[in-house]
Scaffold this motif. Structure first.
Motif, PDB file in Angstrom:
ATOM      1  N   ILE A 247       7.738   4.602  -8.498  1.00  0.00           N
ATOM      2  CA  ILE A 247       7.265   3.853  -9.659  1.00  0.00           C
ATOM      3  C   ILE A 247       6.488   2.644  -9.145  1.00  0.00           C
ATOM      4  CG2 ILE A 247       9.333   2.397  -9.936  1.00  0.00           C
ATOM      5  CD1 ILE A 247       8.930   2.773 -13.033  1.00  0.00           C
ATOM      6  N   GLY A 248       5.423   2.307  -9.835  1.00  0.00           N
ATOM      7  CA  GLY A 248       4.653   1.116  -9.487  1.00  0.00           C
ATOM      8  C   GLY A 248       5.411  -0.139  -9.876  1.00  0.00           C
ATOM      9  N   LYS A 249       5.243  -1.202  -9.085  1.00  0.00           N
ATOM     10  CA  LYS A 249       5.956  -2.458  -9.366  1.00  0.00           C
ATOM     11  C   LYS A 249       5.611  -3.018 -10.740  1.00  0.00           C
ATOM     12  CE  LYS A 249       7.436  -4.978  -5.376  1.00  0.00           C
ATOM     13  NZ  LYS A 249       7.201  -6.134  -4.509  1.00  0.00           N
ATOM     14  N   ARG A 250       4.356  -2.972 -11.116  1.00  0.00           N
ATOM     15  CA  ARG A 250       3.947  -3.493 -12.427  1.00  0.00           C
ATOM     16  C   ARG A 250       4.517  -2.629 -13.548  1.00  0.00           C
ATOM     17  NH1 ARG A 250      -1.951  -4.106 -12.203  1.00  0.00           N
ATOM     18  NH2 ARG A 250      -1.374  -5.536 -10.555  1.00  0.00           N
TER      19      ARG A 250
ATOM     20  N   GLY B 192      11.751   1.753   4.275  1.00  0.00           N
ATOM     21  CA  GLY B 192      10.693   2.037   5.241  1.00  0.00           C
ATOM     22  C   GLY B 192      10.009   3.371   4.983  1.00  0.00           C
ATOM     23  N   LYS B 193      10.350   3.993   3.869  1.00  0.00           N
ATOM     24  CA  LYS B 193       9.779   5.293   3.520  1.00  0.00           C
ATOM     25  C   LYS B 193       8.283   5.165   3.264  1.00  0.00           C
ATOM     26  CE  LYS B 193      12.370   7.691   0.848  1.00  0.00           C
ATOM     27  NZ  LYS B 193      13.072   8.072  -0.369  1.00  0.00           N
ATOM     28  N   ARG B 194       7.508   6.131   3.732  1.00  0.00           N
ATOM     29  CA  ARG B 194       6.068   6.169   3.477  1.00  0.00           C
ATOM     30  C   ARG B 194       5.845   6.924   2.176  1.00  0.00           C
ATOM     31  NH1 ARG B 194       2.835   3.281   6.574  1.00  0.00           N
ATOM     32  NH2 ARG B 194       1.186   4.813   6.497  1.00  0.00           N
ATOM     33  N   VAL B 195       5.098   6.319   1.272  1.00  0.00           N
ATOM     34  CA  VAL B 195       4.809   6.925  -0.023  1.00  0.00           C
ATOM     35  C   VAL B 195       3.309   6.888  -0.253  1.00  0.00           C
ATOM     36  CG1 VAL B 195       7.048   6.330  -1.020  1.00  0.00           C
ATOM     37  CG2 VAL B 195       5.150   4.740  -1.251  1.00  0.00           C
ATOM     38  N   SER B 196       2.837   7.817  -1.077  1.00  0.00           N
ATOM     39  CA  SER B 196       1.419   7.796  -1.423  1.00  0.00           C
ATOM     40  C   SER B 196       1.262   8.124  -2.897  1.00  0.00           C
ATOM     41  CB  SER B 196       0.610   8.767  -0.565  1.00  0.00           C
ATOM     42  OG  SER B 196       1.057  10.080  -0.740  1.00  0.00           O
ATOM     43  N   GLY B 197       0.303   7.475  -3.493  1.00  0.00           N
ATOM     44  CA  GLY B 197       0.005   7.712  -4.898  1.00  0.00           C
ATOM     45  C   GLY B 197      -1.092   8.741  -5.031  1.00  0.00           C
ATOM     46  N   ILE B 198      -1.755   8.713  -6.149  1.00  0.00           N
ATOM     47  CA  ILE B 198      -2.792   9.697  -6.436  1.00  0.00           C
ATOM     48  C   ILE B 198      -3.988   9.554  -5.496  1.00  0.00           C
ATOM     49  CG2 ILE B 198      -4.025   8.364  -8.184  1.00  0.00           C
ATOM     50  CD1 ILE B 198      -3.943  11.129  -9.797  1.00  0.00           C
TER      51      ILE B 198
ATOM     52  N   GLY C 167      -3.763   9.274  -2.389  1.00  0.00           N
ATOM     53  CA  GLY C 167      -3.437   9.999  -1.162  1.00  0.00           C
ATOM     54  C   GLY C 167      -3.250   9.128   0.061  1.00  0.00           C
ATOM     55  N   ILE C 168      -3.345   7.816  -0.078  1.00  0.00           N
ATOM     56  CA  ILE C 168      -3.196   6.907   1.056  1.00  0.00           C
ATOM     57  C   ILE C 168      -1.716   6.542   1.208  1.00  0.00           C
ATOM     58  CG2 ILE C 168      -3.822   4.660   2.004  1.00  0.00           C
ATOM     59  CD1 ILE C 168      -6.416   4.881   0.300  1.00  0.00           C
ATOM     60  N   ALA C 169      -1.134   6.911   2.346  1.00  0.00           N
ATOM     61  CA  ALA C 169       0.281   6.646   2.586  1.00  0.00           C
ATOM     62  C   ALA C 169       0.486   5.191   3.000  1.00  0.00           C
ATOM     63  CB  ALA C 169       0.818   7.574   3.662  1.00  0.00           C
ATOM     64  N   THR C 170       1.418   4.528   2.314  1.00  0.00           N
ATOM     65  CA  THR C 170       1.800   3.159   2.646  1.00  0.00           C
ATOM     66  C   THR C 170       3.316   3.083   2.623  1.00  0.00           C
ATOM     67  OG1 THR C 170       1.713   2.464   0.336  1.00  0.00           O
ATOM     68  CG2 THR C 170      -0.286   2.140   1.637  1.00  0.00           C
ATOM     69  N   GLU C 171       3.850   2.031   3.223  1.00  0.00           N
ATOM     70  CA  GLU C 171       5.294   1.869   3.220  1.00  0.00           C
ATOM     71  C   GLU C 171       5.757   1.397   1.839  1.00  0.00           C
ATOM     72  OE1 GLU C 171       8.447  -0.879   5.581  1.00  0.00           O
ATOM     73  OE2 GLU C 171       6.976   0.206   6.799  1.00  0.00           O
ATOM     74  N   SER C 172       6.845   1.993   1.369  1.00  0.00           N
ATOM     75  CA  SER C 172       7.429   1.569   0.101  1.00  0.00           C
ATOM     76  C   SER C 172       7.741   0.084   0.182  1.00  0.00           C
ATOM     77  CB  SER C 172       8.716   2.371  -0.150  1.00  0.00           C
ATOM     78  OG  SER C 172       9.475   1.787  -1.172  1.00  0.00           O
ATOM     79  N   THR C 173       7.486  -0.638  -0.900  1.00  0.00           N
ATOM     80  CA  THR C 173       7.742  -2.081  -0.896  1.00  0.00           C
ATOM     81  C   THR C 173       9.174  -2.406  -1.282  1.00  0.00           C
ATOM     82  OG1 THR C 173       6.883  -2.256  -3.135  1.00  0.00           O
ATOM     83  CG2 THR C 173       5.346  -2.681  -1.338  1.00  0.00           C
ATOM     84  N   GLY C 174       9.986  -1.404  -1.472  1.00  0.00           N
ATOM     85  CA  GLY C 174      11.388  -1.623  -1.793  1.00  0.00           C
ATOM     86  C   GLY C 174      11.980  -0.421  -2.500  1.00  0.00           C
ATOM     87  N   GLN C 175      13.261  -0.507  -2.757  1.00  0.00           N
ATOM     88  CA  GLN C 175      13.960   0.540  -3.499  1.00  0.00           C
ATOM     89  C   GLN C 175      14.897  -0.151  -4.473  1.00  0.00           C
ATOM     90  OE1 GLN C 175      16.848   3.276  -1.542  1.00  0.00           O
ATOM     91  NE2 GLN C 175      15.423   4.880  -2.170  1.00  0.00           N
ATOM     92  N   VAL C 176      15.000   0.398  -5.670  1.00  0.00           N
ATOM     93  CA  VAL C 176      15.829  -0.191  -6.718  1.00  0.00           C
ATOM     94  C   VAL C 176      16.624   0.909  -7.423  1.00  0.00           C
ATOM     95  CG1 VAL C 176      14.297  -2.167  -7.132  1.00  0.00           C
ATOM     96  CG2 VAL C 176      13.932  -0.044  -8.397  1.00  0.00           C
TER      97      VAL C 176
ATOM     98  N   GLY D 290      -1.275   1.109  -6.246  1.00  0.00           N
ATOM     99  CA  GLY D 290      -0.052   1.780  -6.674  1.00  0.00           C
ATOM    100  C   GLY D 290       0.803   1.025  -7.665  1.00  0.00           C
ATOM    101  N   GLN D 291       0.442  -0.229  -7.967  1.00  0.00           N
ATOM    102  CA  GLN D 291       1.294  -1.047  -8.835  1.00  0.00           C
ATOM    103  C   GLN D 291       1.430  -0.491 -10.249  1.00  0.00           C
ATOM    104  OE1 GLN D 291       1.213  -5.266  -8.873  1.00  0.00           O
ATOM    105  NE2 GLN D 291       0.261  -5.370  -6.853  1.00  0.00           N
TER     106      GLN D 291
END
Length: 182
Positions: free
Chosen positions: A15-18, A42-48, A50-59, A82-83
């Motif tokens: 889910i996007g932070k916003r 530290g999980k790598r995630v990618s949105g639509i 396709g650019i993989a970035t590190e997850s900014t957190g988990q909730v 991704g927000q």
């Protein structure tokens, strides 16, 4: 209508932070419900994109699914692109909970999701998934029975479906008894 997209093609829930902030303000805060922060994975995630970035957190987010509240563990996308990612209920949740989806179950194209009960008070929860204009399936996340008793009427049709499905599952079709002994 507030909800998350059921996406069996997504390996993990995102889910996007916003998007999460908007859900908190419009659904959770008025009910005095909170989001629980977890340690980053530290999980790598990618949105639509396709650019993989590190997850900014988990909730952990409480979702009102009508028959029950689900505490959804989800990774956050905080990059600019991704927000605004909608909530995606990924296949890891569907598989872990034994969820089945019956596509185009209703005449309008909506699907039926059967979610086995964790507390064993019911065999399965029957929940309608709404087919959006884009063809995605939306799971409503803003229905709590204890706060709105009329919401039970909303799901009355689902209980009839559930009883029908339970009867189908209990029936043994001709020749099926041989298969069970293989």
């Amino acid at each position: 209508m507030t909800g998350v997209l059921v996406d069996p093609g997504a390996s993990h829930s995102l889910i996007g932070k916003r998007t999460l902030g908007n859900f908190y303000l419009s659904v959770l805060k008025p009910r005095n419900m909170h989001i629980q922060d977890l340690a980053p994975t530290g999980k790598r995630v990618s949105g639509i994109d396709g650019i993989a970035t590190e997850s900014t957190g988990q909730v952990i987010v409480p979702l009102g699914l009508g028959p029950f509240t689900f505490h959804w563990k989800v990774d956050l996308m905080g990059t600019e692109s991704g927000q605004d990612c909608p909530g995606l209920l990924g296949q890891e949740i569907l598989q872990a909970h034994g969820v089945t989806i019956h596509w185009h179950f209703f005449s309008d194209g909506d699907a039926l999701m059967l979610w086995p009960s964790a507390d064993k008070t019911r065999d399965v929860h029957a929940i309608r998934l709404y087919c959006t204009d884009s063809g995605h399936l939306l799971l409503r996340t803003d229905i709590w029975y204890e706060e709105d008793p009329s919401a039970k009427d909303y799901f009355a049709e689902r209980w009839a479906i559930q009883l029908h499905m339970e009867r189908l599952c209990l029936e043994t079709l001709p020749g099926e008894e041989d298969v069970k002994h293989l």
